[in-house]
Write a protein that holds these residues in place. Structure first.
Motif: not given
Length: 482
Positions: A421-431
């Protein structure tokens, strides 16, 4: 938690056996597994056709139904996991020839689940807030909220049906489960068509009609299983109407079943967050992801049937104190599962249009259709990339859960789902990795979890675990059960 294990019975003469005929060989495991595969496929086909019908209505309706039903399933995973785990108690009691404990084990799971139902129904008024957090477009949110709220009225029926079906599944009488589930799936499909498009006197209710069709079918399913459970021969042999509270059994069902339920919650919630975040990338990405996951269920759900069979067979053979046969049944079903996954993955790679074509029966802008089609083809390649490890994951998780190793399963699922879940959020919103970056993360996640559970199974700690209080018995003195 481990129990005292009785002395093993003498080993069977297996010199005449082969991969097909030996104890825990392919013939035995397929006898239990194939009806569960058909049962799982009936639900899969029903869901697939339901998505196709809604796609004909509109692509927005299909995407909304997919995200809403995923969140709905995540909501009921905890009590559903407890109900499903009743099959492990039934299988071990049945294998240990403690038939009088079978019925009470089923009812403890039912009471636990019904006690949690009022709490879950609070999700109905909270739905607008929850779906508002996803940040989807207003028209999509409206459909998601309506569909989710309707499905919630089927929660008690879903849980009761699962608990009552454990009475048959845990004893290996899976053909009855197949017949009931397949019949109800056909009923759901008929009601879907009538209620979505306004046929046979039904109103043309669109996505609302799809929801009410599912709710109606679930209540019919619960009623059928209850009537089957209350047959006189079951009341006599398995105490199937002994629904009184049993403190010790209740605590053990909760002790082992709750981690199993929480594991389902965590895993599904992780995927739900993934789906919600991908939906922020755009309408095309959301629709293609919904379509790819819907098609992926054609690979996933048969393996789900095999995995249920693994849990049942491991439980029965551990009840007999034959952990060697439990291991063999696991490896046999893994081999069969990998063969199926290899076949379906090849189809995803080389003939994806076979699965995509049914979704494109409605008239929409050609450019949008082409974008969704092309993206869906590429996403199916990711599905093919993780399918074999997904099968490995499901089989080994079910094997160690069938023994009672649910606390370990919960710990791993909690860590890995949170990471996803955290990696998905980072992938969409940050990376800002885009749709392909998100799906690459998902593929790596499945590979990692599959390897972890494979190593746990190979460690052999599950072999000494039991969820029941064992007794010594002589199989030759026990009556043959129908």
């Amino acid at each position: 938690m481990e129990s005292v294990v009785a002395e093993k019975p003498p080993l069977l003469d297996e010199s005449r056996g082969n991969w097909w005929t030996r104890p825990a060989g392919a013939k035995e495991v397929l006898y239990v597994a194939l009806p569960l595969v058909v049962s799982s496929l009936s639900w899969t086909v029903m869901t697939f056709v339901d998505r196709v019908f809604l796609k004909w209505e509109s692509g927005v309706a299909m995407a909304a139904a997919f995200s809403a039903s995923t969140l709905w399933f995540a909501l009921l995973c905890l009590p559903l996991g407890i109900c499903m785990y009743c099959a492990t108690f039934v299988s071990q009691y049945y294998g240990n020839h403690q038939y009088s404990k079978v019925g009470p084990a089923v009812w403890q799971g039912a009471w636990i689940s019904l006690a949690l139902t009022p709490l879950m129904m609070l999700a109905i008024p909270l739905a607008p807030f929850v779906f508002g957090l996803a940040g989807h477009e207003p028209d999509v949110q409206n459909l998601e909220i309506r569909y989710f709220q309707i499905l919630c009225y089927g929660i008690p029926a879903m849980l009761l049906a699962q608990a009552f079906s454990a009475f048959y599944a845990g004893r290996g009488k899976t053909r009855m489960v197949m017949c009931v589930d397949s019949g109800v799936a056909i009923l759901n499909l008929v009601l879907d068509y009538f209620w979505i498009f306004g046929k046979a006197g039904f109103p043309a209710a669109g996505i609302d009609g799809a929801g009410w069709a599912t709710v109606t079918s679930l209540w019919v399913k619960a009623a059928i299983y209850f009537l089957l459970l209350t047959q006189q021969r079951h009341r006599r042999e398995f105490h199937s109407l002994h629904w009184a509270f049993d403190g010790d059994l209740f605590r053990r069902v909760l002790y082992y079943g709750a981690p199993s339920g929480f594991q389902l919650v965590i895993d599904v919630l992780g995927f739900t967050i993934f789906i919600m975040l991908v939906g922020r990338l755009g309408a095309v990405e959301a629709e293609a992801t919904s379509m790819a996951f819907s098609i992926a269920t054609l690979a996933f759900m048969p393996i789900w049937g095999f995995a249920q069979a693994v849990s049942i067979l491991v439980g029965q053979h551990l009840g007999e104190n034959r952990d060697d046969l439990s291991a063999r049944a696991t490896w046999t079903l893994l081999q069969i599962s990998l063969c199926y996954m290899s076949f379906i993955s090849a189809l995803y790679l080389f003939v994806p249009g076979l699965f995509l074509a049914p979704f494109f029966g409605s008239i929409e802008a050609a450019s949008t259709q082409e974008q969704v089609w092309n993206l869906s083809v590429n996403l199916l390649r990711f599905v093919a990339a993780y399918n074999l490890l997904d099968a490995t994951l499901m089989v080994f998780v079910s094997a160690i859960k069938g023994a009672g190793d649910t606390p370990f399963v919960l710990k791993v699922s909690g860590i890995m789902a949170s990471t996803m879940a955290f990696a998905s959020w980072m992938a969409v919103e940050v990376w800002h990795l885009g749709i392909y970056g998100c799906w690459a993360l998902l593929t790596c996640w499945v590979w990692t979890v599959g390897i972890i559970f494979c190593m746990r199974f190979l460690s052999g700690k599950w072999r000494k675990m039991r969820v029941i209080e064992q007794k010594a018995f002589d199989p030759a003195l026990e009556p043959v059960q129908p």
